[in-house]
Design an enzyme around this catalytic site. Structure first.
Site, PDB file in Angstrom:
ATOM      1  N   GLY A  30       0.786  -1.234   0.000  1.00  0.00           N
ATOM      2  CA  GLY A  30       0.000   0.000   0.000  1.00  0.00           C
ATOM      3  C   GLY A  30       0.812   1.275   0.000  1.00  0.00           C
ATOM      4  CB  SER A  31       4.303   2.187  -0.804  1.00  0.00           C
ATOM      5  OG  SER A  31       4.480   1.753  -2.116  1.00  0.00           O
ATOM      6  CG  ASN A  32       1.992   3.171  -5.712  1.00  0.00           C
ATOM      7  OD1 ASN A  32       2.459   4.171  -6.248  1.00  0.00           O
ATOM      8  ND2 ASN A  32       2.569   1.980  -5.798  1.00  0.00           N
ATOM      9  CG  MET A 108      -0.996  -7.924  -6.656  1.00  0.00           C
ATOM     10  SD  MET A 108      -0.132  -7.026  -7.964  1.00  0.00           S
ATOM     11  CE  MET A 108       0.873  -8.351  -8.609  1.00  0.00           C
ATOM     12  CG  ASN A 125      -3.020  -0.819 -13.243  1.00  0.00           C
ATOM     13  OD1 ASN A 125      -3.009  -1.121 -12.045  1.00  0.00           O
ATOM     14  ND2 ASN A 125      -2.284  -1.454 -14.140  1.00  0.00           N
ATOM     15  CG  HIS A 127       2.560  -2.311 -15.312  1.00  0.00           C
ATOM     16  ND1 HIS A 127       2.191  -3.554 -14.820  1.00  0.00           N
ATOM     17  CD2 HIS A 127       3.593  -2.528 -16.159  1.00  0.00           C
ATOM     18  CE1 HIS A 127       2.967  -4.472 -15.368  1.00  0.00           C
ATOM     19  NE2 HIS A 127       3.823  -3.879 -16.184  1.00  0.00           N
TER      20      HIS A 127
HETATM   21  C1  GRF Z   1       3.591  -1.339  -7.470  1.00  0.00           C
HETATM   22  O1  GRF Z   1       4.912  -1.545  -7.858  1.00  0.00           O
HETATM   23  C2  GRF Z   1       2.680  -1.246  -8.663  1.00  0.00           C
HETATM   24  O2  GRF Z   1       3.302  -0.749  -9.789  1.00  0.00           O
HETATM   25  C3  GRF Z   1       2.285  -2.668  -8.885  1.00  0.00           C
HETATM   26  O3  GRF Z   1       2.146  -3.212  -7.590  1.00  0.00           O
HETATM   27  C4  GRF Z   1       3.017  -2.529  -6.703  1.00  0.00           C
HETATM   28  C5  GRF Z   1       2.227  -2.101  -5.500  1.00  0.00           C
HETATM   29  O4  GRF Z   1       3.037  -1.543  -4.500  1.00  0.00           O
HETATM   30  N1  GRF Z   1       1.088  -2.745  -9.689  1.00  0.00           N
HETATM   31  P1  GRF Z   1       2.404  -0.892  -3.202  1.00  0.00           P
HETATM   32  O5  GRF Z   1       1.490  -1.936  -2.569  1.00  0.00           O
HETATM   33  O6  GRF Z   1       1.668   0.342  -3.597  1.00  0.00           O
HETATM   34  O7  GRF Z   1       3.576  -0.601  -2.318  1.00  0.00           O
END
Ligand code: GRF
Length: 207
Positions: A30-32, A108, A125, A127
């Protein structure tokens, strides 16, 4: 390091004149998700995360949502007999929460037209490659194996083909001679956290 981001916009050019309502889907750390929440809290993105949906009971993203006081709902894909049934449950949660834009921040699972038809041209999304290179899982390992010298990350609108759909913004990340999947992923994620909010703002501005 400041890597190339394209398109590049000064922050005031990405200002939204109303607060957009986001629904976020995540499966992992969940860093994004956290980067989006922090951008909102800092006033860099005029948005509100109405709800987080996660599919994995042990996903770390749940703790982040709790810490940020953002409501979260577990929809465990194992409890659904087919992809469409999971997506229908997702749509129901988002509709109840009046979500306008859906952000897949490390989701995922493959999504279906059930979700896309409920939010046409409104599913975003991220990626970890410069699409259209290295679609699908293990994009970072694929980039390393192919010996390209530059990879990166992409924020795009989602369509039915995996990791396809119109590109909103990309960041380039050089591959260094000693890179492992972990070191490269770490540098890519720093760029993901820059461009995810830019991609959301660009999508909203274009709509
Ligand atoms: C990210 O690298 C994104 O590009 C991919 O999954 C990863 C998720 O990372 N689709 P996080 O859970 O947001 O840290």
């Amino acid at each position: 390091m400041d890597y190339l981001v394209s398109p590049s916009h000064p922050p005031d050019k990405l200002a939204l004149n109303h607060t957009i309502k986001l629904g976020v889907m995540a499966s992992g750390s969940g860093s994004n998700f956290e980067a989006i929440a922090q951008a909102i809290n800092k006033g860099e993105l005029n948005a509100k995360i109405e709800v987080l949906i996660y599919n994995n009971p042990s996903a770390k993203v749940k703790e982040k949502a709790d810490r940020l006081n953002i409501p979260s709902i577990l929809l465990n894909h194992r409890n659904y007999s087919h992809r469409e049934a999971l997506d229908q449950a997702i749509v129901e949660v988002f509709k109840v929460n009046k979500v306008e834009w859906v952000v897949m921040a490390g989701w995922m699972r493959i999504i279906t037209d059930v979700l896309l038809n409920a939010f046409p041209h409104r599913v975003i999304n991220i990626h970890p490659s410069l699409l259209p290179s290295f679609k699908g899982i293990n994009a970072i390992e694929k980039a390393l194996k192919s010996r390209v010298k530059i990879t990166g990350c992409t924020v795009h609108l989602v369509d039915l083909e995996v990791d396809s759909g119109p590109i909103l913004v990309q960041a380039a990340v050089p591959i260094l001679p000693d890179d492992t999947a972990e070191t490269l992923h770490h540098r890519i994620q720093i760029q993901e956290h820059r461009i995810i909010t830019q991609g959301i703002a660009l999508a909203a501005l274009k709509s």
